[in-house]
Write a protein that holds these residues in place. Structure first.
Motif, mmCIF file in Angstrom:
data_model
loop_
_atom_site.group_PDB
_atom_site.id
_atom_site.type_symbol
_atom_site.label_atom_id
_atom_site.label_comp_id
_atom_site.label_asym_id
_atom_site.label_seq_id
_atom_site.Cartn_x
_atom_site.Cartn_y
_atom_site.Cartn_z
ATOM 1 N N LEU A 226 0.808 -1.212 0.000
ATOM 2 C CA LEU A 226 0.000 0.000 0.000
ATOM 3 C C LEU A 226 0.850 1.275 0.000
ATOM 4 N N THR A 227 2.183 1.134 0.077
ATOM 5 C CA THR A 227 3.055 2.312 0.037
ATOM 6 C C THR A 227 2.736 3.151 -1.206
ATOM 7 N N PRO A 228 2.497 4.449 -1.049
ATOM 8 C CA PRO A 228 2.075 5.279 -2.185
ATOM 9 C C PRO A 228 3.145 5.419 -3.264
ATOM 10 N N THR A 229 2.703 5.679 -4.454
ATOM 11 C CA THR A 229 3.563 5.949 -5.595
ATOM 12 C C THR A 229 4.412 7.199 -5.336
ATOM 13 N N ARG A 230 5.675 7.116 -5.672
ATOM 14 C CA ARG A 230 6.578 8.258 -5.533
ATOM 15 C C ARG A 230 6.220 9.320 -6.571
ATOM 16 N N ILE A 231 6.150 10.580 -6.155
ATOM 17 C CA ILE A 231 5.896 11.691 -7.069
ATOM 18 C C ILE A 231 7.225 12.382 -7.372
ATOM 19 N N TYR A 232 7.556 12.489 -8.644
ATOM 20 C CA TYR A 232 8.880 12.968 -9.065
ATOM 21 C C TYR A 232 8.868 14.403 -9.591
ATOM 22 N N VAL A 233 7.763 15.100 -9.468
ATOM 23 C CA VAL A 233 7.622 16.426 -10.066
ATOM 24 C C VAL A 233 8.662 17.411 -9.535
ATOM 25 N N LYS A 234 8.784 17.539 -8.219
ATOM 26 C CA LYS A 234 9.723 18.518 -7.650
ATOM 27 C C LYS A 234 11.156 18.212 -8.064
#
Length: 347
Positions: A226-234
């Motif tokens: 259930l670990t959330p998807t990493r967001i790479y925007v920053k």
């Protein structure tokens, strides 16, 4: 809203007052995502945003839409709904940033069998967190009850985002060249792809989701998956701000390396990736072992520990890795661009 109540509609399974309660619960969370450009407030018929296009020669809007997929079933089984929204945002904004576009705003759509305002607020908690992580605003959304179509406790989450980039700064692979270096950004786990296979491998409906698992470093199976998807925007924005000349980007989602990496390549060029150049996360070893899944199928389904791949000039590799580390990313030099027609080679 105080006068809006239909006994007949409620008898048919739709409680409009529950919808109003949900809106009141989520309003402060939604407003916490507001950035310059947001017009109006929650409750209108359309979300409005005035983008700052100062300095842009030819602004281009870039959009992306996606859902969470069958990972939602895991959230429902664990009765944990406050992170799944991060996945929904991530799947959209990570796609947008591949073109060099900075996400501006996001809208969600939640379909449910029965509107439970507390659960809806938990879902939106994740959505707003995802928006904050990607520096975009949640400007609207929709919650729809589907009695008779979905069980009361069931729900689905999807959304879309819009970003902006100056046309001359679009990242589209056209400047890719042989010798470019490939930088991989570490994933947090399975992210939000391949869960139909994951559910089959672990017989998820009957699995022990809460006990510690030695192979997972003592974490439970449910917590790990259930670990959330990493967001790479920053991280990507930091590279662009520092002047790193990114030639192409691939978001490693459904289809793994074999499907997604060729999408960043141009004719006559192939991404040659060294599998020993980055750590393979324990959850993937467990999936492969328990499911008896061929290694190639693993790399054709999952991200295997790399959630995004960037191609850039070799002379900027060290600078890029330093910037990514400062941005909190686990980044690795995982290969290079070579001549060839395969699109991707795993060596």
């Amino acid at each position: 809203m105080k006068n809006s109540h239909s006994e007949s509609y409620a008898a048919a399974g739709v409680d409009v007052t529950a919808g109003y309660e949900a809106v009141e619960r989520i309003k402060p969370m939604v407003e916490s995502t507001y950035i310059p450009g947001v017009l109006g407030t929650l409750g209108g018929f359309g979300g409005m945003f005035a983008p700052d296009m100062a300095g842009m020669k030819k602004p281009v809007l870039v959009s992306g839409t996606d859902g969470v997929g069958t990972k939602l079933r895991l959230a429902q089984l664990m009765n944990k709904h406050d992170t799944i929204g991060i996945d929904c945002v991530a799947m959209c904004v990570n796609d947008i940033i591949c073109g060099g576009a900075a996400p501006l705003f996001f809208l969600d759509y939640i379909a449910c069998g029965k509107n439970d305002p507390v659960r809806i607020a938990e879902i939106v908690t994740g959505i707003t967190e995802g928006c904050r992580q990607s520096e975009c605003a949640l400007v609207g959304g929709e919650t729809a009850e589907h009695p008779g179509l979905m069980p009361d406790e069931d729900y689905d989450v999807a959304g879309f985002s819009v970003g902006i980039v100056d046309e001359e700064k679009i990242i589209d692979g056209k400047r890719l060249t042989e010798g470019d270096v490939l930088i991989g950004l570490g994933s947090t786990g399975v992210h939000s792809n391949g869960f139909s296979l994951v559910r089959k491998v672990f017989d998820i409906e009957n699995a022990d989701l809460t006990s510690p698992v030695e192979e997972l470093g003592g974490k439970s199976l449910g917590e790990t998956l259930l670990t959330p998807t990493r967001i790479y925007v920053k991280a990507v924005k930091a590279l662009l701000k520092a002047g790193v000349d990114i030639h192409a980007i691939s978001h490693i989602t459904g289809g793994g390396f074999y499907e997604n990496v060729p999408r960043m390549m141009t004719e006559g060029l192939t991404a040659q990736i060294k599998l020993d150049s980055f750590p393979r996360l324990p959850i993937f070893d467990l999936i492969e072992k328990k499911g008896g899944i061929p290694t190639r199928d693993m790399y054709n389904t999952f991200n295997m520990g790399i959630g995004m791949i960037l191609a850039l000039p070799a002379q900027q590799a060290a600078q890029a890795l330093e910037i990514l580390k400062a941005a909190g990313e686990q980044a690795y030099q995982i290969g290079q661009v070579v001549s060839g027609e395969a699109g991707v080679e795993l060596v």
